[in-house]
Design a protein around this motif. Sequence first.
Motif, PDB file in Angstrom:
ATOM      1  N   ARG A 104      -5.745  -4.405  -4.219  1.00 43.94           N
ATOM      2  CA  ARG A 104      -4.662  -4.716  -4.696  1.00 43.94           C
ATOM      3  C   ARG A 104      -4.197  -6.127  -4.284  1.00 43.94           C
ATOM      4  O   ARG A 104      -4.312  -6.578  -3.350  1.00 43.94           O
ATOM      5  CB  ARG A 104      -3.546  -3.695  -3.995  1.00 43.94           C
ATOM      6  CG  ARG A 104      -2.095  -3.553  -4.601  1.00 43.94           C
ATOM      7  CD  ARG A 104      -1.203  -2.584  -4.099  1.00 43.94           C
ATOM      8  NE  ARG A 104       0.243  -2.693  -4.310  1.00 43.94           N
ATOM      9  CZ  ARG A 104       0.685  -2.405  -5.434  1.00 43.94           C
ATOM     10  NH1 ARG A 104      -0.205  -2.183  -6.636  1.00 43.94           N
ATOM     11  NH2 ARG A 104       1.846  -2.507  -5.746  1.00 43.94           N
ATOM     12  N   GLU A 153       3.941   4.553  -3.488  1.00 44.20           N
ATOM     13  CA  GLU A 153       4.568   5.284  -4.535  1.00 44.20           C
ATOM     14  C   GLU A 153       5.888   4.463  -4.819  1.00 44.20           C
ATOM     15  O   GLU A 153       6.168   4.135  -5.928  1.00 44.20           O
ATOM     16  CB  GLU A 153       4.871   6.649  -4.164  1.00 44.20           C
ATOM     17  CG  GLU A 153       5.388   7.180  -5.638  1.00 44.20           C
ATOM     18  CD  GLU A 153       5.413   8.740  -5.171  1.00 44.20           C
ATOM     19  OE1 GLU A 153       4.733   9.452  -6.182  1.00 44.20           O
ATOM     20  OE2 GLU A 153       6.185   9.307  -4.464  1.00 44.20           O
ATOM     21  N   ALA A 154       6.915   3.981  -3.880  1.00 48.16           N
ATOM     22  CA  ALA A 154       7.837   3.211  -3.953  1.00 48.16           C
ATOM     23  C   ALA A 154       7.666   1.800  -4.611  1.00 48.16           C
ATOM     24  O   ALA A 154       8.608   1.473  -5.383  1.00 48.16           O
ATOM     25  CB  ALA A 154       8.570   3.214  -2.657  1.00 48.16           C
ATOM     26  N   VAL A 155       6.578   1.228  -4.579  1.00 50.38           N
ATOM     27  CA  VAL A 155       6.352  -0.073  -5.108  1.00 50.38           C
ATOM     28  C   VAL A 155       5.352  -0.023  -6.612  1.00 50.38           C
ATOM     29  O   VAL A 155       4.782  -0.696  -7.002  1.00 50.38           O
ATOM     30  CB  VAL A 155       5.549  -0.932  -4.226  1.00 50.38           C
ATOM     31  CG1 VAL A 155       6.579  -1.240  -3.302  1.00 50.38           C
ATOM     32  CG2 VAL A 155       4.379  -0.547  -3.784  1.00 50.38           C
ATOM     33  N   GLY A 156       5.100   1.379  -6.965  1.00 55.93           N
ATOM     34  CA  GLY A 156       4.668   1.566  -8.147  1.00 55.93           C
ATOM     35  C   GLY A 156       3.184   1.713  -8.178  1.00 55.93           C
ATOM     36  O   GLY A 156       2.487   1.864  -9.165  1.00 55.93           O
ATOM     37  N   ALA A 157       2.552   1.825  -6.961  1.00 55.30           N
ATOM     38  CA  ALA A 157       1.065   1.998  -6.812  1.00 55.30           C
ATOM     39  C   ALA A 157       1.003   3.793  -6.688  1.00 55.30           C
ATOM     40  O   ALA A 157       0.573   4.070  -5.528  1.00 55.30           O
ATOM     41  CB  ALA A 157       0.596   1.201  -5.437  1.00 55.30           C
ATOM     42  N   THR A 158       0.784   4.061  -7.630  1.00 58.56           N
ATOM     43  CA  THR A 158       1.032   5.556  -7.725  1.00 58.56           C
ATOM     44  C   THR A 158      -0.453   6.359  -7.569  1.00 58.56           C
ATOM     45  O   THR A 158      -0.687   7.248  -6.771  1.00 58.56           O
ATOM     46  CB  THR A 158       1.694   6.319  -9.075  1.00 58.56           C
ATOM     47  OG1 THR A 158       0.953   5.751 -10.243  1.00 58.56           O
ATOM     48  CG2 THR A 158       3.180   6.196  -8.976  1.00 58.56           C
ATOM     49  N   GLU A 159      -1.369   5.370  -7.954  1.00 56.33           N
ATOM     50  CA  GLU A 159      -2.951   6.015  -8.016  1.00 56.33           C
ATOM     51  C   GLU A 159      -3.381   5.743  -6.459  1.00 56.33           C
ATOM     52  O   GLU A 159      -3.961   6.704  -5.735  1.00 56.33           O
ATOM     53  CB  GLU A 159      -3.713   5.051  -8.694  1.00 56.33           C
ATOM     54  CG  GLU A 159      -5.048   5.643  -8.722  1.00 56.33           C
ATOM     55  CD  GLU A 159      -6.044   4.925  -9.553  1.00 56.33           C
ATOM     56  OE1 GLU A 159      -7.155   5.184  -9.829  1.00 56.33           O
ATOM     57  OE2 GLU A 159      -5.467   3.774 -10.360  1.00 56.33           O
ATOM     58  N   GLU A 171       4.234   7.414   0.569  1.00 60.85           N
ATOM     59  CA  GLU A 171       5.462   7.068  -0.163  1.00 60.85           C
ATOM     60  C   GLU A 171       5.745   5.586  -0.234  1.00 60.85           C
ATOM     61  O   GLU A 171       6.473   5.470  -1.358  1.00 60.85           O
ATOM     62  CB  GLU A 171       6.572   7.766   0.744  1.00 60.85           C
ATOM     63  CG  GLU A 171       6.616   9.462   0.872  1.00 60.85           C
ATOM     64  CD  GLU A 171       7.257   9.964   1.835  1.00 60.85           C
ATOM     65  OE1 GLU A 171       7.904   9.017   2.635  1.00 60.85           O
ATOM     66  OE2 GLU A 171       7.325  11.171   2.030  1.00 60.85           O
TER      67      GLU A 171
END
Length: 60
Positions: free
Chosen positions: A44, A9-15, A6
Amino acid sequence: MRTFAEAFEAVGATEIASALLALTKNGPIPEALLARANTLITDRRGYAYENLQALVSRSA
């Protein structure tokens, strides 16, 4: 693991989030999936092992 997914995902790292969530599925973890998640995280920008280690220690 879901909490970390989560956060990514919150910082845009969906992969990365997707890879971490896939690791939470029941059954044996495929080595290729674990390696992929590791590569995504360590490649990253801004990655620092010490920061992750501290975060994990605080959340345990």
